[in-house]
Design an enzyme around this catalytic site. Structure first.
Site: not given
Ligand code: PMP
Length: 326
Positions: A176
């Site tokens: 991230k």
């Molecule tokens: N993949 C990506 C590339 C993202 O940016 C996100 C959003 N955070 C997700 C998946 C989903 O992750 P989460 O459920 O932890 O928000």
């Protein structure tokens, strides 16, 4: 393009009040006063990581529920190792700071919480550590009102992107990392310019990775299918929530495996999930109907349950929600 002034930054369903507090440089200050230098390392090179946490306003009990806050800060803490960030707060401390910030801002609509940990030094050169061994790192949190990131009610028409997902050995999506969201921006923008609602990205080996900024689930013959963590996905908090809810509440197992592109065209149902995307059913992929081209019954069932859970309405899963009253 209309010029956006800092006082009126548009966000989906709401406006950011720049008088609201954020947490920056170890104190709570108005958002309008939180400034960084043009020379900041993270601004030059994208060397920071972030989280997106949602909190939901429950009008019935006048309470804000922050969803899986600890899990987000666990991910942030793990990811800080990838960029050798010196995150000085423990998970508990970051949770406490977040609750304090929400209490200070007192939002009464669904709200998005954005923590950032970033390289705050101003020395030119991309190294993660300065020559003298110093490693300036900043931590910040701000909140904004946030409605639906994509339209969750009508069913999405998405494409397979011509942009592929980044590889773990190049710019790890697991991290991230701020800079890696250029890949997301390219995929999302291409989809919107071509008239789609969003996109699905493949890995370089041609297998399905995830959505532009969300995870993907397919449903085939009553079973959920989602990509492996080693297919360059972000290991979503919502993804694991869905896997657990599907098993516990509907006795639906999830097969976690490599997914071929053409499985997107032949599955019975499909949906995106993520903190921003929530549970967003997909009804068309590359102009082919998913199932019968309508929102699938299992996707709908999971979506309804998900909203009950995140709003603190499901007693069994209230443990995932941090209640904040003000
Ligand atoms: N993949 C990506 C590339 C993202 O940016 C996100 C959003 N955070 C997700 C998946 C989903 O992750 P989460 O459920 O932890 O928000």
């Amino acid at each position: 393009m209309p010029k956006q002034t800092v006082e009126k930054i548009e966000v989906p369903k709401g406006k950011v009040d720049m008088e609201n507090y954020c947490y920056f440089n170890d104190e709570f200050i108005p958002l309008k006063d939180a400034k960084i230098s043009l020379m900041t390392h993270a601004f030059q090179y994208g060397t920071g990581i972030f989280e997106g946490i949602r909190c939901y306003w429950n009008e019935e009990d006048k309470t804000m529920y922050i969803f899986k806050m600890k899990e987000h800060y666990e991910r942030l803490t793990n990811n800080s190792k990838i960029l050798m960030l010196e995150l000085k707060h423990s998970i508990d401390e970051m949770c406490k700071l977040t609750v304090e910030l929400v209490k200070k801002n007192k939002p009464t609509t669904d709200t998005y919480i954005r923590p950032n940990v970033f390289k705050s030094g101003t020395i030119i050169g991309p190294s993660l550590i300065n020559k003298n061994g110093s490693n300036p790192t900043a931590f910040s949190i701000y909140t904004i009102p946030l409605g639906d990131y994509v339209d969750i009610s009508k069913g999405l028409h998405v494409c397979v992107s011509s942009w592929t997902r980044l590889e773990d050995n190049a710019l790890p999506p697991r991290g991230k990392i701020q800079g890696s969201y250029v890949n997301t921006a390219l995929a999302k923008t291409e989809a919107l310019l071509n008239g789609y609602d969003d996109s699905i990205v493949l890995s370089n080996d041609g297998h399905v990775s995830e959505g532009s900024a969300m995870n993907l689930f397919l449903i085939k013959e009553g079973q959920l299918i989602t990509s492996l963590v080693s297919d360059n996905i972000l290991e979503g908090v919502t993804r694991s929530t869905i896997i657990e809810l599907a098993k516990n509440e509907f006795n639906i197992e999830t097969e976690i495996r490599k997914i071929d592109r053409t499985e997107l065209y032949t599955c019975d149902e499909a949906f995106f999930c993520g903190t921003g995307a929530q549970v967003s059913p997909i009804i068309k992929i590359d102009h082919r109907n998913v199932g019968n081209g309508k929102i699938g019954s299992t996707s709908k069932k999971l979506q309804d349950l998900y909203f009950d859970v995140v709003k603190g309405k499901h007693s069994k899963y209230k443990k995932w929600c941090t209640a904040v009253k003000y």
